[in-house]
Design a protein around this motif. Structure first.
Motif, short mmCIF file in Angstrom:
data_model
loop_
_atom_site.label_atom_id
_atom_site.label_comp_id
_atom_site.label_asym_id
_atom_site.label_seq_id
_atom_site.Cartn_x
_atom_site.Cartn_y
_atom_site.Cartn_z
N ALA A 248 0.83 -1.21 0.00
CA ALA A 248 0.00 0.00 0.00
C ALA A 248 0.86 1.26 0.00
N ASN A 249 2.09 1.16 0.50
CA ASN A 249 2.98 2.32 0.59
C ASN A 249 3.83 2.50 -0.66
N LEU A 250 3.46 1.82 -1.73
CA LEU A 250 4.18 1.88 -2.99
C LEU A 250 4.49 3.33 -3.38
N THR A 251 5.71 3.58 -3.83
CA THR A 251 6.25 4.86 -4.32
C THR A 251 6.69 5.80 -3.20
N LYS A 252 6.45 5.43 -1.93
CA LYS A 252 6.85 6.30 -0.82
C LYS A 252 7.92 5.63 0.02
N CYS A 310 6.76 -3.27 -6.01
CA CYS A 310 6.20 -4.61 -6.12
C CYS A 310 6.59 -5.23 -7.46
N ILE A 311 6.83 -6.52 -7.47
CA ILE A 311 7.31 -7.21 -8.66
C ILE A 311 6.27 -7.19 -9.78
N ASP A 312 5.01 -6.89 -9.47
CA ASP A 312 3.98 -6.92 -10.50
C ASP A 312 2.76 -6.13 -10.04
N ASN A 313 2.28 -5.24 -10.91
CA ASN A 313 1.10 -4.43 -10.57
C ASN A 313 -0.15 -5.28 -10.38
N GLY A 314 -0.30 -6.31 -11.22
CA GLY A 314 -1.48 -7.16 -11.10
C GLY A 314 -1.51 -7.90 -9.78
N LEU A 315 -0.34 -8.37 -9.33
CA LEU A 315 -0.25 -9.05 -8.04
C LEU A 315 -0.68 -8.12 -6.92
N ARG A 316 -0.19 -6.89 -6.97
CA ARG A 316 -0.54 -5.91 -5.93
C ARG A 316 -2.04 -5.63 -5.93
N ASP A 317 -2.62 -5.45 -7.11
CA ASP A 317 -4.06 -5.19 -7.19
C ASP A 317 -4.88 -6.36 -6.65
#
Length: 434
Positions: A248-252, A310-317
């Motif tokens: 959830a903290n992606l990019t920060k 994250c290694i993959d956007n779809g995984l994160r979603d």
């Protein structure tokens, strides 16, 4: 371990080739006289890359009997002890006593699941065959330990989920067609890619619900098998929550101390040291990749709060469920994965944080080669000003004037107040190196 079972597995795999597979951009080397290691996250295509090598060998006239393939994901083989690995060679030699072992191509899939496997591979390389390929889902085992045990002989071919160019190939989109009618297909493919990521099985699946189910299964396997089982972890629900917090903290910049405080406030017990260890383990299995804050001081770099991608956007979603206004975060994640994918051995990737921020600093050797800012949309004046100020501040701090802003679908050329040129290009074009 029953050698009859090993023989049946070897024979079964030999009968399954050639495989019907789509090729990746970078084929694995053949005839390098080095152990070729293929590390990468689960289900990203490591096995398929090795299968392509087998296909090519068969096309060249290599007898399929000279292919020795063992997958340690097999529920019976995974229970092998290191001193039982020699049974594989014994079984193969009993099957084909007339074949010289030096003529055999050996493929060991997910071999890191067997403790002590490095010394078995080293023995094979020294005494039997120079044609050895090994894959695994743990960066530490396939890099640090192997290079130490094998004294630098491995050639590492790290594998990530599909690049955007590979995604287009899998989807039947002409990535090099620049007529206006095809550009619309490329743009649409990019928006899909930025959302669903690049796991091959997911890309080749049409049903959105099935895609999500597959990705949730990947996450559960990484959590339970690669983390909990491999590292003997307990406290599974706290670990699951912790991984979600990092996603959830992606990019920060991520403060593990702050997450620890949040977990404690929920009445859950876990030590701060455990959280630091868990973050490292999650990076080892390629769930996350991390970068530090840029500084000319090594001490400050190492003590800075890292950013986790994250290694993959779809995984994160699939884990978090799609979040509102998340396109920009996913775009930054997509850009980072491409930077990581195309990095050279002397490249280092940082972020910059001073009064303003710059998303990526690419350092090549001792020199900063490029600064990259990522923004979904630059039409808002406040956003435009913030992105420009951040990259100019980083430019002044690093003495680098190669400045790029990557957007979802905008072109521009900006001249800053101090005369520096900033190129603005769409992500789909940058991802295709056009």
């Amino acid at each position: 371990m029953d050698k009859l079972y090993i023989k049946s597995q070897i024979a079964m795999r030999q009968s399954e080739f050639p495989s019907d597979l789509k090729r990746r951009d970078n084929p694995l080397p053949v005839g390098s006289n080095k152990i070729v290691t293929i590390p990468g996250v689960r289900r990203c295509g490591k096995t398929s890359r090795m299968e392509v090598v087998v296909n090519d060998l068969l096309i060249q006239g290599v007898d399929r009997k000279r292919i020795l393939w063992v997958s340690f994901d097999d529920e019976r083989l995974v229970r092998m002890k290191s001193d039982e690995l020699d049974h594989i060679i014994e079984a193969y030699r009993e099957m084909y006593p007339d074949i010289e072992m030096s003529d055999v191509y050996m493929f060991f899939d997910e071999i890191q699941l067997i403790k002590g496997w490095e010394y078995f591979v080293m023995r094979l390389y020294k005494h039997y065959s120079k044609n050895i390929y090994i894959s695994g889902s743990n960066a530490t085992m396939l890099s640090t330990e192997l290079k130490s045990a094998l004294r630098g002989w491995p050639e590492e071919e790290e594998t990530l989920p599909l690049s955007f160019r590979e995604y287009c190939e899998f989807k039947g989109v002409d990535a090099d067609g620049w007529l206006e009618s095809n550009l619309a297909k490329i743009r649409n493919a990019f928006f899909d890619y930025n959302n669903e990521g690049g796991f091959p099985e997911v890309v080749l699946t049409d049903n959105p619900l099935q895609k999500a189910k597959i990705l949730q299964g990947y996450f559960d396997t990484m959590l339970l098998k690669d983390l909990v089982e491999h590292y003997n972890l307990s406290n599974i629900e706290v670990l699951r929550y912790y991984l979600k917090r990092i996603m959830a903290n992606l990019t920060k910049p991520t403060s593990i101390r702050a997450i620890h405080g949040d977990i404690k406030s929920r009445g859950l017990k876990v030590s701060k040291d455990n959280l630091y260890d868990w973050a490292g383990y999650a990076c080892d299995i390629f769930m996350f990749l991390r970068i530090p804050n840029y500084s000319k001081s090594l001490q400050k770099v190492e003590s800075s709060q890292p950013k986790y991608y994250c290694i993959d956007n779809g995984l994160r979603d699939a884990v978090l469920l799609p979040q509102a206004n998340d396109d920009g975060k996913k775009l930054e994640n997509t850009v980072f994965l491409q930077l990581y994918r195309q990095r050279t051995p002397v490249d280092k990737i940082y972020y910059y944080q001073g009064k303003g921020e710059c998303d990526f600093i690419v350092q090549r050797g001792t020199e900063v080669a490029q600064l990259i800012q990522v923004s979904w949309d630059m039409t808002n004046e406040e956003t435009r000003k913030r992105e420009i100020n951040g990259i100019i501040e980083a430019s002044n701090a690093t003495n680098c004037d190669n400045l790029l802003i990557i957007t979802a679908d905008q072109y521009d050329e900006i001249i800053s107040d101090d005369g520096k040129t900033i190129h603005v290009i769409p992500a789909w074009r940058w991802l295709l190196n056009k």
